[in-house]
Design an enzyme around this catalytic site. Sequence first.
Site, mmCIF file in Angstrom:
data_model
loop_
_atom_site.group_PDB
_atom_site.id
_atom_site.type_symbol
_atom_site.label_atom_id
_atom_site.label_comp_id
_atom_site.label_asym_id
_atom_site.label_seq_id
_atom_site.Cartn_x
_atom_site.Cartn_y
_atom_site.Cartn_z
ATOM 1 N N THR A 237 0.832 -1.197 0.000
ATOM 2 C CA THR A 237 0.000 0.000 0.000
ATOM 3 C C THR A 237 0.864 1.244 0.000
ATOM 4 O OG1 THR A 237 -1.725 -1.119 1.248
ATOM 5 C CG2 THR A 237 -1.719 1.281 1.339
ATOM 6 N N ARG B 221 -12.518 -8.967 -1.380
ATOM 7 C CA ARG B 221 -11.649 -8.904 -0.215
ATOM 8 C C ARG B 221 -11.184 -7.466 0.008
ATOM 9 N NH1 ARG B 221 -6.151 -7.006 0.824
ATOM 10 N NH2 ARG B 221 -5.328 -8.179 2.598
ATOM 11 N N VAL B 222 -11.182 -7.030 1.260
ATOM 12 C CA VAL B 222 -10.691 -5.700 1.627
ATOM 13 C C VAL B 222 -9.715 -5.861 2.783
ATOM 14 C CG1 VAL B 222 -11.293 -3.398 2.469
ATOM 15 C CG2 VAL B 222 -12.835 -4.596 0.896
ATOM 16 N N GLY B 223 -8.582 -5.190 2.693
ATOM 17 C CA GLY B 223 -7.594 -5.228 3.761
ATOM 18 C C GLY B 223 -7.667 -4.009 4.652
ATOM 19 N N ASP B 224 -6.545 -3.658 5.246
ATOM 20 C CA ASP B 224 -6.520 -2.581 6.235
ATOM 21 C C ASP B 224 -6.505 -1.188 5.617
ATOM 22 O OD1 ASP B 224 -3.732 -3.278 5.384
ATOM 23 O OD2 ASP B 224 -3.255 -1.537 6.612
ATOM 24 N N THR C 216 1.455 -0.742 5.931
ATOM 25 C CA THR C 216 1.482 -1.567 4.729
ATOM 26 C C THR C 216 1.898 -2.970 5.138
ATOM 27 O OG1 THR C 216 2.441 -1.823 2.511
ATOM 28 C CG2 THR C 216 3.872 -0.909 4.198
ATOM 29 N N GLY C 217 1.440 -3.953 4.384
ATOM 30 C CA GLY C 217 1.751 -5.335 4.726
ATOM 31 C C GLY C 217 0.509 -6.185 4.605
ATOM 32 N N LEU C 218 0.399 -7.210 5.428
ATOM 33 C CA LEU C 218 -0.750 -8.101 5.382
ATOM 34 C C LEU C 218 -1.900 -7.484 6.173
ATOM 35 C CD1 LEU C 218 -1.922 -10.759 4.394
ATOM 36 C CD2 LEU C 218 -1.080 -11.827 6.495
ATOM 37 N N GLY C 219 -2.910 -6.991 5.444
ATOM 38 C CA GLY C 219 -4.004 -6.288 6.082
ATOM 39 C C GLY C 219 -4.741 -7.101 7.115
#
Length: 322
Positions: A155, A183-186, A206-209
């Site tokens: 991100t 799918r939606v992350g952080d 940023t990274g794995l949401g």
Amino acid sequence: MTLSANWGTIATWRMAWEGIGEAAERLQQGGSASDAAVHAVKCVEDYPFYKSVGFGGLPNEKGEVELDAAFMDGTSLALGAVAGVRNIANPILVAKALSEERFNSFMVGQGAEAWAKDRGFESKTMLTERAHNHYLKRKRETLDRGLSPYTGHDTVGVIALDGQQRMSVATSTSGLFMKRPGRVGDSPVSGSGFYADSEVGAATATGLGEDLMKGCISYEIVSRMARGMSPQQAAESAVYDLEAKLMARYGRAGDLSVVCMNNRGEYGAATTIDNFSFSVATPAQPAQVFLTAREGNRTLIRPADREWLDAYQRRITAEVIQ
């Protein structure tokens, strides 16, 4: 109006460097934090060689590009966000517009797309031939062999502090590569992918949401700064505390990386990986890229050298070999 000489901007990843440079020029000339943050993100969205944001962003498992973005004004605490939107040229502009709405400030999917188009935001086919080729290549290497395809979740998050000590944060991403549709992350989630409070500071992740959301990491960092921690202390302690909790209670932890800045222009960064980069500009620091390495529960930071910068540019523009 008296402007402070104190301003600054910081962002996740090398991909923000050009935008950070342009944002810095705006801040030097008395521009607002909100304008600077949004402009820097838009620069990333428009560049086709950045595979995890905007035009040229990598698609979901069905080969479709779904985009998320968010904006927060740290002075008013107004925020706007979109998730799962398709073929909108600049999701960050839509998120900024939604932050000016009293209601319906977080919109998703077809509803967000319709709202954006009704208000004249540019429609654009966001899947490029290059991104499609990446998708086909990765699909052959993973899904077609029964392997996990999940990789790439970078991100862009930009924090800006202006001469009136106003702070803003903006984010944008195409999300986890090969994600399931919807799918939606952080990144568009307040408190997880971003948070800004002009009385304290701002943070973005940023990274794995899926794991960043488990710790509301951006809000946690701002909270720790409010309790007296420096940005670097807040970033490191929040990231490594969350990682330890995830390992103890969830059994695993994905990539976790953050940048933050307080309302005095001091900044920090922390990561659980060794290849995280970030871009920063302040009155004392022309726009520059920094690299990180982890050492225990500390994040070591060094300037990127010309060799690394040149290799980066070659890598992101290299031909996709089928």
